[in-house]
Every structure is written in C-alpha cells, then in structure tokens.
Scaffold this active site. Sequence first.
Site, short mmCIF file in Angstrom:
data_model
loop_
_atom_site.label_atom_id
_atom_site.label_comp_id
_atom_site.label_asym_id
_atom_site.label_seq_id
_atom_site.Cartn_x
_atom_site.Cartn_y
_atom_site.Cartn_z
N SER A 155 0.82 -1.20 0.00
CA SER A 155 0.00 0.00 0.00
C SER A 155 0.87 1.26 0.00
O SER A 155 1.70 1.43 -0.90
CB SER A 155 -0.97 -0.03 1.18
OG SER A 155 -2.01 0.91 1.03
N ASP A 249 -10.54 -4.02 -4.72
CA ASP A 249 -9.73 -2.93 -4.18
C ASP A 249 -9.83 -1.75 -5.13
O ASP A 249 -9.62 -1.92 -6.34
CB ASP A 249 -8.27 -3.39 -4.07
CG ASP A 249 -7.33 -2.35 -3.48
OD1 ASP A 249 -7.76 -1.22 -3.21
OD2 ASP A 249 -6.14 -2.68 -3.29
N HIS A 279 -8.09 -5.13 -0.41
CA HIS A 279 -6.92 -4.37 0.02
C HIS A 279 -6.55 -4.78 1.44
O HIS A 279 -7.40 -4.90 2.32
CB HIS A 279 -7.24 -2.87 -0.02
CG HIS A 279 -6.04 -2.00 0.15
ND1 HIS A 279 -5.26 -1.60 -0.90
CD2 HIS A 279 -5.48 -1.45 1.27
CE1 HIS A 279 -4.27 -0.84 -0.45
NE2 HIS A 279 -4.38 -0.74 0.86
#
Length: 318
Positions: A155, A249, A279
């Site tokens: 991320s 996501d 995610h």
Amino acid sequence: MPLDRILRNLITWQRAGGAPLPAREMTVEAAREKYRANAWRPRRDGGPHARVRAADHAIGTADGASILCRVYTPEADSGRVITFLHGGGWVLGDLDSHDSACRMMAASLGAVVVSADYRRAPEFPYPTPLRDAADAARWTSRTFPGRDHVIAGDSAGAHMALGLAMQARESGDLPLAALLLVYPPVDPSLRIAAACEHPDGYLLSVDDMAWHYELYVPDPRRRREPLVDLINADLRGLPPTVLATAEFDPLRDEGAELAERLCAAGVPVRYVPGPGLVHGYFLMQEVVPAAAACARRVVQELDAVLRSAPVRAGRGER
C-alpha cells in the site's frame, strides 16, 4: 471471481453492529488505534515462523532524528536482504502491524528483512516519510553488504518503495536487485480509482485514499511531483518488479496500469492479481487461506526474480 467466502464473513461480522466509522471521520489518533486493534499483533510463540529472530535497532536520519527498524533474521540465510516499508496510508501502521508478514517473507525467501518505522503524516508529511525510508534503505545496504537488496512495501509503503527506487536510479548509490510492490497507490488524482469497478472497495474506499493523500501531501500542487504522482513518472531503468493487486480494491486498476507502464518502459514485471481478495490481504494470511495462498505466490515470484528466472512481459503474466 466472487469475494472470498471467509473475507465476506469477516466483513459481515465487522458490520454487524452498524457500518464502521471511516478513518476520515475520526481523529488521527483514533484511526491509528483502530488500525492497531484490527492488526494481527506479534505472537508470543512466534507463530508459524517462530525460528525467525527479530531485534529492534535505532538508526539516525539525515535530519538528525532517529527511527526504529526491526531486523528479522531467518534460520536459513540465502544472502538476500529486504528493506520493507509498511502500509497504512502514510498515517497508520507500525512495526507490529506488519510483523507477521515480515516474518513470512524472511522465512520463505531466506532473507534478512529490515522493517522501517518511518515517521508518519500528518505530523511528518511528505517528503519526510520518504526520506526516512531512504535512510533506512542505506542503513540496510551498509549493514548487510554484498547481498541482493530488495525494496518492498504494501500500500503506502509500496508507493514509497517505488519512489525510493526512482531516487536510487538517479543517485546510483543504492544498487537494487528487485522491487516488490503490493497493491500500490500511484495516482494521487484518484481518477483511475474513482472509475474502477469497486471504488468503495471493501476495506478501503476512494474517499479514504483522498483523506490519506490530504494528510501525506497537504499542498495539492506537490501531488504532481514525480515522487508522488508515480503513474506519470519516468519509470525507465528500474529494477525487475513484482507487482500485486487485489480484485476488490479501488487501487486495483491503477496497479494494473502501473504494471503496463513499467513494461512499456522496459522494466521486467511479474504481475500477481489477487482474485477474490481485498486491500490489505497481505496482513490476513493467518486467518484467510486465500490471502495466504496469494501471498505465497507473490513471494514465489520474487524468489524467481532473484534467481534470475526468465521474466515475461505482457498482459496477465506481465
């Protein structure tokens, strides 16, 4: 494919008491506490990778501050080292939240993993977290010389990992063997995410990402800088890259687009989609078998890159 059954049940259970308050509607400290509460903490017995040793080290930064790094040493050493940058939108997350993922990478790859606890926004906005990441990577290189060095992150950490690789390409003082990018955010305009199939995601939404960008880069003009607007940056000359996304996501399509642009720039890329996943799945390996299976594939692809296996470019298996 449909959302993984176990993930669907977990999300249903989470929402049983009403829709959870989004991070953007909390104070920063409350959002951090929620993230800590939901994260899988280090297990006293070491979990499935108990033979991976961990020790914390304080390292100095270029501006005279100090940050912690947690060094994971596997039982079987293959001569590799990974600088890992945790996710959490540049605002959340810490060494403990990603402890299990780092242990898995160390054990599976026979690599020393150095997890960097960079300073976070909004107290320390861009570029301080990225500079801390660079200081951690250089400390890693000095402390573990002669190893294949990988920069990795999930991320927001993947966003910084890519930016750090771009800086290393320009400076030439940090040789890198590979990059590992797990569901990276790369488009601060959020146009790609807003147009994707799942803009609200299941554990992340476009509005959440807007909040994180606002805290990380409060000056909108700076979001056009190459180290922030990575989707439009010069990607030539970067090391071989493993790039993973998750199907449910909002960042999925920009991750896939980044893989295409890396390939077009001549960078060998292995692309790992996350069918049925959301995610954050890289942190769910102990409770979601499909997440563990996909994470293993990501690590296997990185192992293949480090073994100099042939890398094919193109759609799907990029």
